[in-house]
Design an enzyme around this catalytic site. Structure first.
Site, mmCIF file in Angstrom:
data_model
loop_
_atom_site.group_PDB
_atom_site.id
_atom_site.type_symbol
_atom_site.label_atom_id
_atom_site.label_comp_id
_atom_site.label_asym_id
_atom_site.label_seq_id
_atom_site.Cartn_x
_atom_site.Cartn_y
_atom_site.Cartn_z
ATOM 1 N N CYS A 265 -2.026 -0.796 7.529
ATOM 2 C CA CYS A 265 -1.196 0.410 7.474
ATOM 3 C C CYS A 265 -1.198 1.150 8.800
ATOM 4 O O CYS A 265 -0.174 1.710 9.206
ATOM 5 C CB CYS A 265 -1.661 1.314 6.344
ATOM 6 S SG CYS A 265 -1.384 0.596 4.701
ATOM 7 N N GLU B 25 1.136 3.746 1.965
ATOM 8 C CA GLU B 25 1.739 4.064 3.257
ATOM 9 C C GLU B 25 2.966 3.189 3.524
ATOM 10 O O GLU B 25 4.017 3.673 3.971
ATOM 11 C CB GLU B 25 0.730 3.864 4.394
ATOM 12 C CG GLU B 25 -0.504 4.742 4.305
ATOM 13 C CD GLU B 25 -1.666 4.030 3.633
ATOM 14 O OE1 GLU B 25 -1.459 3.427 2.561
ATOM 15 O OE2 GLU B 25 -2.786 4.086 4.161
ATOM 16 N N CYS C 294 -5.816 1.705 6.255
ATOM 17 C CA CYS C 294 -6.490 0.469 6.642
ATOM 18 C C CYS C 294 -5.846 -0.058 7.933
ATOM 19 O O CYS C 294 -4.900 0.523 8.460
ATOM 20 C CB CYS C 294 -6.374 -0.567 5.531
ATOM 21 S SG CYS C 294 -4.669 -1.143 5.258
ATOM 22 N N HIS D 124 0.852 -1.189 0.000
ATOM 23 C CA HIS D 124 0.000 0.000 0.000
ATOM 24 C C HIS D 124 0.888 1.239 0.000
ATOM 25 O O HIS D 124 2.067 1.180 0.373
ATOM 26 C CB HIS D 124 -0.906 0.006 1.231
ATOM 27 C CG HIS D 124 -2.028 -0.978 1.148
ATOM 28 N ND1 HIS D 124 -3.122 -0.955 1.984
ATOM 29 C CD2 HIS D 124 -2.229 -2.028 0.315
ATOM 30 C CE1 HIS D 124 -3.952 -1.929 1.684
ATOM 31 N NE2 HIS D 124 -3.430 -2.609 0.672
#
Length: 238
Positions: free
Chosen positions: A174, A143, A171, A141
C-alpha cells in the site's frame, strides 16, 4: 526572549493560518515541524525564519544560535515530514472517523477491520475497506480500494492534491501504491508492528531515492483504531 517579536508580522500571519498563535504552541510542535508545515503550504519561507522559530523554541535570540546548529537545522528540515498542525485536526479527525466507519463495515463481512478514505482538502472523494476475502484478491486492502475509487472518480491516476486517511499503518504494498499515486499525504491511526511500512517495520516513505515524497502522520485516533482490530482478533481466537 521567547515571543513572536523574533519573526516578522507576515510570518506571524502564516503561523496563525496553521493555528499557531502563541510561543507555547510552537514549542510543543517544535520549530522544525512548524517550518516544514509552512514549506508544505508553499509559503515563501527562508532560513532566517527557521532561525527565528528555533530561537522561540529555545527561549533565546537567534543570534545566540551557532553556525553549526543553524546548518544542522537546515539539513534536518529538508528531511522527514511535519506532523498535523492544529488547523488540520478538525478535518483530519472527521476523516478518520469516516475511515473507522469503513473499518466497521469490513468487520461486518468478516474482513480484518481496516478502513480508508481519500480527501481532497475537506471534500470526501472516495472510501474503501478491506476486501481481500470477499474479492479473492490479495491486493484489495482498504488503501488500494479507496485509491482505485478516487482515481476513477477524478479520472486521474495521479492524486497529487489528496490525502489518504487509513485506520492502520500501510503495508509495503500500500505504501508503494500511495507513492505511485503521488498522494500529498497519508495519515494513519494504529501502528502495525508486524507489517507497517511507515516506520514500524520499515519506512518506505523515508526513502529519499524514490522520485516522489509523500508526507506521513501516524497515531491519529490510534486508540479506537487499535481497539477495533484487537476486538476482531480476540473474537477470532475465542
Amino acid at each position: 526572549m521567547s515571543d513572536f517579536s523574533l519573526i516578522p508580522p507576515k510570518a506571524r500571519q502564516w503561523l496563525a493560518q496553521l493555528g499557531i498563535t502563541s510561543p507555547d504552541q510552537l514549542q510543543q510542535l517544535t520549530a522544525h515541524a512548524v517550518f516544514q508545515a509552512l514549506q508544505r503550504r508553499r509559503f515563501p519561507v527562508n532560513r532566517r525564519l527557521l532561525w527565528g522559530l528555533m530561537a522561540i523554541e529555545r527561549g533565546c535570540h537567534w543570534s545566540q544560535l551557532t553556525d553549526e546548529e543553524k546548518q544542522q537545522a537546515w539539513q534536518a528540515v529538508q528531511q522527514g515530514f511535519p506532523p498535523l498542525m492544529p488547523d488540520e485536526l478538525p478535518v483530519a479527525e472527521q476523516a478518520m472517523q469516516l475511515a473507522l466507519a469503513q473499518a466497521q463495515l469490513a468487520q461486518a463481512v468478516g474482513e480484518v477491520p481496516v478502513g480508508a478514505v481519500v480527501m481532497q482538502g475537506d471534500t470526501l472523494i472516495a472510501v474503501g475497506h478491506n476486501l481481500p476475502r470477499q474479492h479473492h484478491d490479495p491486493t484489495a486492502h482498504a488503501e488500494i480500494v479507496a485509491l482505485r475509487r478516487a482515481a476513477e472518480k477524478l479520472a486521474n491516476y495521479r492524486l497529487q492534491d489528496c490525502t489518504l486517511y487509513v485506520t492502520l499503518e500501510p503495508c509495503v504494498m500500500c505504501a508503494g501504491a500511495i507513492l505511485h499515486a503521488r498522494l500529498q499525504r497519508v495519515v494513519f491511526g494504529a501502528y502495525d508492528e508486524r507489517a507497517g511500512a511507515a516506520g514500524s517495520v520499515c519506512d518506505v516513505f523515508a526513502m529519499s531515492a524514490l522520485n516522489h515524497q509523500t508526507a506521513v502522520s501516524g497515531g491519529l485516533l490510534a486508540t479506537p483504531c487499535r481497539e477495533l482490530l484487537q476486538q476482531f482478533f480476540a473474537q477470532r481466537r475465542s
